[in-house]
Write a protein that holds these residues in place. Sequence first.
Motif, mmCIF file in Angstrom:
data_model
loop_
_atom_site.group_PDB
_atom_site.id
_atom_site.type_symbol
_atom_site.label_atom_id
_atom_site.label_comp_id
_atom_site.label_asym_id
_atom_site.label_seq_id
_atom_site.Cartn_x
_atom_site.Cartn_y
_atom_site.Cartn_z
ATOM 1 N N ARG A 166 0.839 -1.208 0.000
ATOM 2 C CA ARG A 166 0.000 0.000 0.000
ATOM 3 C C ARG A 166 0.869 1.250 0.000
ATOM 4 O O ARG A 166 0.573 2.237 -0.684
ATOM 5 C CB ARG A 166 -0.943 -0.019 1.194
ATOM 6 N N ARG A 169 2.462 1.657 -3.461
ATOM 7 C CA ARG A 169 1.485 2.155 -4.425
ATOM 8 C C ARG A 169 1.193 3.634 -4.199
ATOM 9 O O ARG A 169 0.997 4.397 -5.159
ATOM 10 C CB ARG A 169 0.203 1.318 -4.335
ATOM 11 N N TYR A 174 1.206 4.882 -10.433
ATOM 12 C CA TYR A 174 0.941 4.357 -11.770
ATOM 13 C C TYR A 174 1.951 3.315 -12.246
ATOM 14 O O TYR A 174 1.789 2.746 -13.323
ATOM 15 C CB TYR A 174 0.901 5.512 -12.784
ATOM 16 N N PRO A 176 3.798 -0.104 -12.905
ATOM 17 C CA PRO A 176 3.551 -1.542 -12.821
ATOM 18 C C PRO A 176 4.412 -2.149 -11.705
ATOM 19 O O PRO A 176 5.560 -1.731 -11.503
ATOM 20 C CB PRO A 176 3.970 -2.065 -14.196
ATOM 21 N N GLU A 196 -5.978 -8.731 -2.436
ATOM 22 C CA GLU A 196 -5.626 -7.352 -2.092
ATOM 23 C C GLU A 196 -4.552 -6.819 -3.039
ATOM 24 O O GLU A 196 -4.627 -5.673 -3.507
ATOM 25 C CB GLU A 196 -5.119 -7.288 -0.654
ATOM 26 N N VAL A 198 -3.823 -7.905 -6.094
ATOM 27 C CA VAL A 198 -4.396 -7.738 -7.428
ATOM 28 C C VAL A 198 -5.151 -6.408 -7.511
ATOM 29 O O VAL A 198 -5.043 -5.670 -8.499
ATOM 30 C CB VAL A 198 -5.322 -8.920 -7.777
ATOM 31 N N ALA A 199 -5.911 -6.090 -6.464
ATOM 32 C CA ALA A 199 -6.663 -4.829 -6.439
ATOM 33 C C ALA A 199 -5.729 -3.618 -6.456
ATOM 34 O O ALA A 199 -6.101 -2.545 -6.948
ATOM 35 C CB ALA A 199 -7.565 -4.778 -5.208
ATOM 36 N N LEU A 200 -4.520 -3.797 -5.939
ATOM 37 C CA LEU A 200 -3.539 -2.711 -5.926
ATOM 38 C C LEU A 200 -2.710 -2.678 -7.212
ATOM 39 O O LEU A 200 -1.780 -1.871 -7.333
ATOM 40 C CB LEU A 200 -2.616 -2.855 -4.718
ATOM 41 N N GLY A 201 -3.045 -3.550 -8.162
ATOM 42 C CA GLY A 201 -2.367 -3.517 -9.449
ATOM 43 C C GLY A 201 -1.094 -4.321 -9.523
ATOM 44 O O GLY A 201 -0.303 -4.148 -10.457
ATOM 45 N N VAL A 202 -0.869 -5.221 -8.554
ATOM 46 C CA VAL A 202 0.316 -6.079 -8.608
ATOM 47 C C VAL A 202 0.101 -7.145 -9.678
ATOM 48 O O VAL A 202 -0.965 -7.769 -9.752
ATOM 49 C CB VAL A 202 0.590 -6.727 -7.236
ATOM 50 N N LEU A 203 1.112 -7.391 -10.502
ATOM 51 C CA LEU A 203 0.982 -8.256 -11.664
ATOM 52 C C LEU A 203 1.362 -9.707 -11.401
ATOM 53 O O LEU A 203 0.880 -10.617 -12.087
ATOM 54 C CB LEU A 203 1.852 -7.715 -12.807
ATOM 55 N N LEU A 224 -3.437 -14.195 -8.339
ATOM 56 C CA LEU A 224 -2.186 -13.479 -8.581
ATOM 57 C C LEU A 224 -1.199 -14.480 -9.168
ATOM 58 O O LEU A 224 -0.814 -15.443 -8.501
ATOM 59 C CB LEU A 224 -1.648 -12.904 -7.267
#
Length: 332
Positions: A166, A169, A174, A176, A196, A198-203, A224
């Motif tokens: 968190r 991020r 922005y 990746p 959690e 994935v929701a934060l944009g972790v690939l 994930l």
Amino acid sequence: MRLDTAEATLDVAHESFPVDGSFTISRGARKTAEVVVATLRRGGHVGRGECVPYARYGETIEGVMEALRGMAGAVADGLDREALQSAMPPGAARNALDCALWDLEAKRAGKRVWEIARRDPPAPVPTAFTISLGPPEQMRRKAARNAFRGLLKIKLGGEGDLARIRAVREGAPYAPIVVDANEGWTPDTYAELAPELVALGVLMVEQPFPAGADEALATLERPLPVCADESAHDCASLEGLRGKYDMVNVKLDKTGGLTEALKLRDAAEAAGFGLMVGCMLCSSLSIAPALIVAQGAAVVDLDGPLLLARDREPGLLYDEAGAHPPSPELWG
């Protein structure tokens, strides 16, 4: 190519490079990159290869140097890359010697290594930049300083990881992100954190569970994607990854050199795995051969020299296009 008897010599050296600050993962912190360099000489030609002994695999500087020195007689007798694959086990020592053999062959032939390997000329490769493990606020500040980079790789380690991501991020809204748990999670940790993250944009997460204790991945839902690192060494380890991992991290210090790394890359792609190419904490001499393997990889993590306060000269060029192929003076 076979080396002429008595004309081929092998020198082995330990070199140390200062880290820019410190580099911390779940297993501890380091302030220097400790590498071993194998140097082959024949006439006026010199070939070099660098490796990073890794305690996680039972390797030490002294042990790797001893293993390499033990190959001096075979080198003098004409050891080539093909024979090396059975003469030494996969690992750091074989990596240094294999890459030195590639470099010497290229120097003697007046060609680049990728020509000898029958690969396309390498292009610059965008690379991840690693944010090492620390308190959330410290990781937020470092993420903010590096938010311009094309990919951030975040070192995690268990308790407090959600707060860390968190914070990262927040610092880099922005960018990746991929994360590396370094075997520090349990199945319950993954089940709790994966949605959690994935929701934060972790690939992707790299090696969440200890190698040898990763069977849960075969039945666990994987929202994930999971990349094998410590569980993936060479082609022989690939079959055991099926159904558990989505990606494979190819590192030359695990495969035992460029020769096996190229085979593993091709085999992993043929088996349907996504490809990641990574490195240890190292200088540009380690990264140079890995750039050939990294062409077209989904995730490239070849930032070792970027984490140093001082690289070797000449080193690799890193710019907005990524890590550029090496000059012949460096390698290959």
